[in-house]
Design a protein around this motif. Structure first.
Motif, PDB file in Angstrom:
ATOM      1  N   SER A 263     -35.901  49.380 -20.127  1.00 25.00           N
ATOM      2  CA  SER A 263     -34.730  48.503 -20.029  1.00 25.00           C
ATOM      3  C   SER A 263     -34.057  48.290 -21.381  1.00 25.00           C
ATOM      4  N   VAL A 264     -34.818  48.386 -22.480  1.00 25.75           N
ATOM      5  CA  VAL A 264     -34.205  48.181 -23.799  1.00 25.75           C
ATOM      6  C   VAL A 264     -33.151  49.249 -24.065  1.00 25.75           C
ATOM      7  N   MET A 265     -33.560  50.520 -23.875  1.00 24.05           N
ATOM      8  CA  MET A 265     -32.605  51.595 -24.116  1.00 24.05           C
ATOM      9  C   MET A 265     -31.460  51.528 -23.119  1.00 24.05           C
ATOM     10  N   THR A 266     -31.774  51.167 -21.866  1.00 20.11           N
ATOM     11  CA  THR A 266     -30.724  51.053 -20.854  1.00 20.11           C
ATOM     12  C   THR A 266     -29.685  50.021 -21.295  1.00 20.11           C
ATOM     13  N   ALA A 267     -30.193  48.874 -21.725  1.00 19.49           N
ATOM     14  CA  ALA A 267     -29.275  47.814 -22.146  1.00 19.49           C
ATOM     15  C   ALA A 267     -28.450  48.264 -23.349  1.00 19.49           C
ATOM     16  N   TYR A 268     -29.102  48.939 -24.275  1.00 21.55           N
ATOM     17  CA  TYR A 268     -28.397  49.469 -25.441  1.00 21.55           C
ATOM     18  C   TYR A 268     -27.322  50.455 -25.013  1.00 21.55           C
ATOM     19  N   GLY A 269     -27.713  51.328 -24.072  1.00 20.93           N
ATOM     20  CA  GLY A 269     -26.768  52.320 -23.564  1.00 20.93           C
ATOM     21  C   GLY A 269     -25.552  51.648 -22.963  1.00 20.93           C
TER      22      GLY A 269
ATOM     23  N   ASP B 142     -34.332  40.412 -24.445  1.00 22.68           N
ATOM     24  CA  ASP B 142     -34.139  41.004 -25.777  1.00 22.68           C
ATOM     25  C   ASP B 142     -32.922  40.347 -26.440  1.00 22.68           C
ATOM     26  N   THR B 143     -33.192  39.391 -27.315  1.00 20.87           N
ATOM     27  CA  THR B 143     -32.112  38.571 -27.875  1.00 20.87           C
ATOM     28  C   THR B 143     -31.010  39.400 -28.518  1.00 20.87           C
ATOM     29  N   ALA B 144     -31.422  40.332 -29.364  1.00 22.39           N
ATOM     30  CA  ALA B 144     -30.418  41.089 -30.120  1.00 22.39           C
ATOM     31  C   ALA B 144     -29.422  41.751 -29.187  1.00 22.39           C
ATOM     32  N   VAL B 145     -29.910  42.410 -28.153  1.00 16.88           N
ATOM     33  CA  VAL B 145     -29.021  43.145 -27.250  1.00 16.88           C
ATOM     34  C   VAL B 145     -28.208  42.174 -26.401  1.00 16.88           C
TER      35      VAL B 145
ATOM     36  N   PHE C 192     -29.548  43.823 -18.043  1.00 17.45           N
ATOM     37  CA  PHE C 192     -30.795  44.498 -18.422  1.00 17.45           C
ATOM     38  C   PHE C 192     -31.437  43.869 -19.650  1.00 17.45           C
ATOM     39  N   ALA C 193     -30.584  43.439 -20.594  1.00 23.16           N
ATOM     40  CA  ALA C 193     -31.129  42.819 -21.795  1.00 23.16           C
ATOM     41  C   ALA C 193     -31.836  41.525 -21.423  1.00 23.16           C
TER      42      ALA C 193
ATOM     43  N   ALA D 291     -14.970  48.194 -19.428  1.00 24.85           N
ATOM     44  CA  ALA D 291     -15.732  47.579 -20.512  1.00 24.85           C
ATOM     45  C   ALA D 291     -16.441  46.350 -19.980  1.00 24.85           C
ATOM     46  N   ASP D 292     -15.699  45.539 -19.251  1.00 25.35           N
ATOM     47  CA  ASP D 292     -16.258  44.295 -18.741  1.00 25.35           C
ATOM     48  C   ASP D 292     -17.443  44.567 -17.829  1.00 25.35           C
ATOM     49  N   SER D 293     -17.265  45.475 -16.849  1.00 17.67           N
ATOM     50  CA  SER D 293     -18.339  45.674 -15.876  1.00 17.67           C
ATOM     51  C   SER D 293     -19.559  46.304 -16.550  1.00 17.67           C
ATOM     52  N   ILE D 294     -19.328  47.226 -17.495  1.00 18.88           N
ATOM     53  CA  ILE D 294     -20.470  47.881 -18.132  1.00 18.88           C
ATOM     54  C   ILE D 294     -21.226  46.898 -19.020  1.00 18.88           C
ATOM     55  N   LEU D 295     -20.486  46.113 -19.793  1.00 15.68           N
ATOM     56  CA  LEU D 295     -21.141  45.164 -20.687  1.00 15.68           C
ATOM     57  C   LEU D 295     -21.956  44.147 -19.881  1.00 15.68           C
TER      58      LEU D 295
END
Lengths: 254, 653
Positions: free
Chosen positions: B203-209, B248-251, B242-243, B232-236
């Motif tokens: 999920s970390v990489m997914t959220a980053y992606g 995962d605070t940073a993400v 996922f974050a 942009a809105d829907s993807i973010l």
């Protein structure tokens, strides 16, 4: 030296024109300033009307350059001395064409020398300067000047750098070896030609040799290393230039 | 047939280079049978060292010395027990070398790690070494090779079912595409990050992606070509989801902040503000200070746009506080700029000016920081380039040397010949390094390195011209003036480049000396001697290198002297450097220092100071040893006779 040379000064700055005419007045008694022009059109007009012997011509003017002015006179009957503040590209073309030029601010001594050269030429009646200007106009059209004017014993010779196989120093003289097996003696130091030619195509392999990389046939490592040129001559390579030569060759593209 | 010969030649050459590059490493290719029991025990110990090594590698900040110690110990163990160095140790060494910018060795080790891992069927190491290579190429600017390596790593990982690397590799590919400005490549790679992250439940990489993909649709302004508000809105939002799953605070903060930015660009200020405020709820307790600074800054900007300056200022101040805490130059500079604009809007010019000054300060720091990074990257790139070019040149030499072709039948002769060539190649290395680097630097740091004429000199010269004018000596005035303008022309022209031909440098020096000797009539004589052998048009020297020393000699050595002095400049060609000697018969450094102290002025000439720091920089960048030796000349009684400065200038072309 019977009559004074009719002289026209073309420069967009009035101060510059005044200054040159006052130097002429004070130091060049054999010139007579008959007209002044402050831009290209006025210059063209006055030159066609007056038919001067000598024109002092500024290179950079607001509406067109001194070169534009010259292109109006394909059959030029006057001598030209360029005056320029700073223009690297133009200076290179001017040097290539062996045309006289003076830098601004004008050094009076150099100015007098340039004028004397013109007077001398007029007396000798070596009418080559017209050809030099033609070469200059031609050279200005390309970034890599295509014709190099070299002063020889009996006038001027115009070479395409591609014809020059190599140049050999002979004290302060230089021997040009050109295609077809011809040799030309020029009373200039090799260094001057290295400065003009030696960037991508020419290489100073030795203190007294400037070679055209196009005509390098072989590099032989034996006996201290030498280069065989297309004309069969063997050119020595300085000890500390061998590696450099190889690098230049590997970078060199036709 | 001929082509084949060359291929084989090249291969042999590589093989030899390869061995010579690892001269100190144990003989890896020798497999010696050893009792199984000893081997097992030692292998366990070796493995623990390797594990420890990787632990050091992934710790932050990396403890270089401990890492190196681990590697060394492991290597010694292998050597002692005649164990073949395992591929993972090679990989670890590669990582270490990369860390310390020893690129040649890093590459070498990574390649060995890759080969060995294939031989010994260790797919995990294969994948890791491929990812290392990808990173190596990415950082050295070989983008095509980088993507190829990552893709190989991905296919290898897929084939062997290794998890945990594929999303990361796609992510890095996406970064490469971003670096070369290939937006569609960037996006499709990020989509793959997400797909594979989902498949691997990472999920970390997914959220980053999602975060990066969403960001790629944000753009910097409403009119940006890449902008697509809805996507942009829907993807973010998905990224946020996922974050949050992983907490995962940073993400979370990154996604929220960009959601806010996305709304801000659409001028939906209320939603933007609430997104940012939510982000702050995570970033402040999570100690994401740089992010907090950015968010506060953006909130400030929103309120500025909403024409609520007091509120905006409050946010800006908080942004600055967090910016200072995290030393985030980038945030600080734009925040101060926005602040300055805000003050201007309110016609508070004093504060606007103060903020602007701060902005300039941080902006300069930010840019210089960037420049340092740029330089480091350029240096990395240059070194790799150089390595490759050297190989090219050597292969060219091989091609050119016919004798070698004849010697082909005899392997031993060939080995000697290649060995000889390598030696020659090394001799060449320095010169090539310099000339190539020179070009790079002049592109990158011209501004930093530029040297200027001492203003004193300029105004004193103008003063002398004025003197002649009042003397009504037209020719002398004109002569002086034109010489001066020639020198200025030269200096301006030379200052465009970090290095100029010795000829140009000496022209400027000659003009300078001529002017000074005109100014101080009968005060000193000068002489410039250059070895006949030296091709002054070919050899290059750093711009304005010699002049400051000469100026020093004249101003501090010869001027205070009562009788006529001289300064002599000699340039000789030595084995691999130009030796430039500036010698004067002035009062000597001790007396000059005394005089300076008496005048209570810091007369340590700025010129030479600049020159010296320039020499240091040049040396550091080129890895050369341009040095100056200053000698006080004395007679038998210890009375000063003058000063001699010797500069060693490596041969540059």
């Amino acid at each position: 030296m019977s009559k004074k040379l009719k002289t026209i000064i073309v420069d967009d700055e009035k101060d510059a024109v005044d200054f040159i005419s006052s130097i002429i007045c004070e130091y060049c008694p054999s010139l007579n300033v008959v007209a002044r022009a402050y831009d290209v059109d006025e210059g063209v007009e006055k030159i066609s009307e007056i038919k001067p012997d000598l024109v002092f011509l500024d290179v950079e003017m607001p509406h067109g350059t001194g070169f534009d002015l010259l292109s109006h006179f394909p059959e030029k009957t006057f001598d030209v001395i360029f005056i320029t503040a700073f223009n690297h590209y133009a200076i290179r073309a001017i040097k290539y064409s062996a045309v006289d030029y003076i830098l601004k601010p004008v050094n009076i001594t150099e100015f007098i020398e340039a004028v004397n050269k013109v007077l001398f030429k007029k007396e000798e009646k070596s009418g080559s300067s017209n050809e030099n200007i033609k070469v200059l106009i031609e050279n200005l059209k390309t970034t890599q000047p295509s014709r190099l004017a070299i002063p020889t014993n009996d006038g001027m010779e115009y070479l395409n750098p591609r014809e020059i196989i190599r140049i050999e120093a002979d004290r302060s003289y230089s021997w040009f070896h050109v295609t077809g097996g011809r040799k030309i003696l020029v009373s200039k130091h090799l260094k001057e030609f290295q400065d003009l030619l030696g960037d991508r195509y020419f290489f100073r392999s030795h203190n007294s040799h400037l070679i055209n990389l196009r005509f390098v046939k072989k590099f032989i490592r034996k006996e201290g290393g030498y280069i065989e040129m297309a004309d069969g001559s063997e050119i020595p390579v300085s000890r500390n230039k061998k590696d450099l030569f190889l690098i230049h060759m590997s970078r060199f593209k036709g | 047939m001929k082509a084949k010969k060359h291929v084989l030649l090249l291969f042999l050459f590589f093989a030899i280079l390869h061995v010579s590059g690892n001269a100190e490493a144990p003989p890896e290719r020798l497999k010696i049978k050893i009792p199984a029991a000893i081997k097992q025990q030692d292998t366990a110990l070796l493995n623990s060292f390797l594990r420890q090594g990787f632990k050091y590698l992934y710790s932050k900040p990396v403890d270089q010395y401990k890492l190196k110690a681990c590697i060394d110990t492991a290597q010694v163990m292998c050597k002692k027990n005649d164990i073949e160095i395992p591929s993972s140790l090679h990989l670890l060494s590669a990582e270490y070398y990369f860390l310390v910018y020893d690129l040649g060795n890093a590459m070498e080790e990574a390649k060995i790690a890759h080969e060995k891992s294939i031989q010994s069927n260790e797919p995990l190491i294969t994948v890791r070494s491929l990812i290392f290579l990808g990173r190596y190429y990415q950082n050295t600017g070989f983008f095509k090779e980088s993507i190829e390596s990552y893709e190989k790593a991905i296919s290898e990982a897929t084939r062997n079912g290794i998890k945990g690397f594929i999303p990361r590799a796609y992510f890095n590919i996406a970064m490469v595409y971003d670096a070369i400005g290939d937006l569609s490549g960037h996006r499709s790679s990020l989509q793959k990050v997400i797909d594979n992250g989902l498949a691997e439940k990472d999920s970390v990489m997914t959220a980053y992606g999602y975060y990066r993909l969403g960001t790629s649709f944000c753009g910097d302004s409403v009119t940006s070509v890449r902008r697509n508000f809805v996507r942009a809105d829907s993807i973010l939002r998905k990224g946020l989801e996922f974050a949050m799953l992983r907490n995962d605070t940073a993400v979370i903060v990154l996604n929220l902040a960009n959601l806010g930015w996305n709304y801000y660009l659409e001028k939906k200020y209320d939603i933007a503000v609430s997104s940012y405020e939510l982000a702050l709820k995570y970033s402040i307790p999570g100690h994401q200070d740089a992010s907090s600074s950015n968010i506060f800054g953006n909130l400030g900007t929103i309120y500025r746009d909403l024409k609520r300056p007091e509120r905006a200022l409050k946010y800006y101040q908080q942004a600055i506080e967090y910016g200072l805490k995290s030393n985030s130059l980038y945030n600080l500079q734009w925040i101060y700029l926005d602040m300055s604009n805000l003050y201007l809007l309110n016609a508070d010019t004093a504060n606007a000016y103060l903020s602007y000054v701060k902005y300039k300060k941080y902006y300069d720091a930010y840019i210089s920081n960037q420049n340092i990074q740029g330089l480091t990257n350029a240096r990395l790139r240059y070194e790799v380039d150089n390595h490759n070019k050297e190989l090219e040149l050597l292969s060219l030499r091989l091609k050119n040397n016919r004798q070698l072709n004849y010697a082909f039948s005899g392997f031993i002769i060939l080995t000697f010949a290649i060995g000889w060539l390598i030696l020659r190649g090394y001799k060449l290395k320095d010169k090539r390094r310099l000339s190539e680097m020179n070009r790079r630097i002049s592109e990158l740091t011209q501004a930093n390195l530029r040297q200027q004429m001492n203003p004193h000199f300029i105004f004193n010269t103008l003063n002398s011209i004025q003197y002649y004018m009042y003397q009504h000596d037209k020719l002398a005035t004109n002569n002086y003036l034109t010489k001066f303008s020639n020198l200025m022309r030269r200096v301006l022209e030379n200052s465009q480049h970090t290095s100029v031909s010795l000829n140009d440098e000496l022209d400027a020096l000659r003009l300078y000396l001529e002017l000074e000797s005109l100014r101080f009539r009968d005060k000193f004589e000068y002489e410039i001697n250059v070895d006949e052998e030296i091709d002054t048009l070919m050899y290059k020297v750093p711009t304005m290198l010699i002049q400051p020393y000469v100026e020093n000699s004249i101003c501090h050595g010869l001027m205070p002297k009562t009788e006529k002095g001289f300064v002599k400049i000699n340039i000789r060609l030595k084995e691999d450097y130009l030796n430039c000697i500036i010698e004067d018969n002035g009062i000597g450094r001790d007396a000059a220092r005394e005089k300076a102290a008496n005048r209570k002025k810091n007369h340590n000439s700025l010129g030479t100071q600049i020159t010296e720091s320039r020499l240091d920089l040049v040396n550091e960048l080129y890895g050369t040893s341009m040095e100056t030796i200053i000698t006080d000349l004395k007679d038998q009684n210890g009375e000063p006779l003058g000063t001699k400065v010797e500069i060693h200038i490596p041969l540059m072309t």
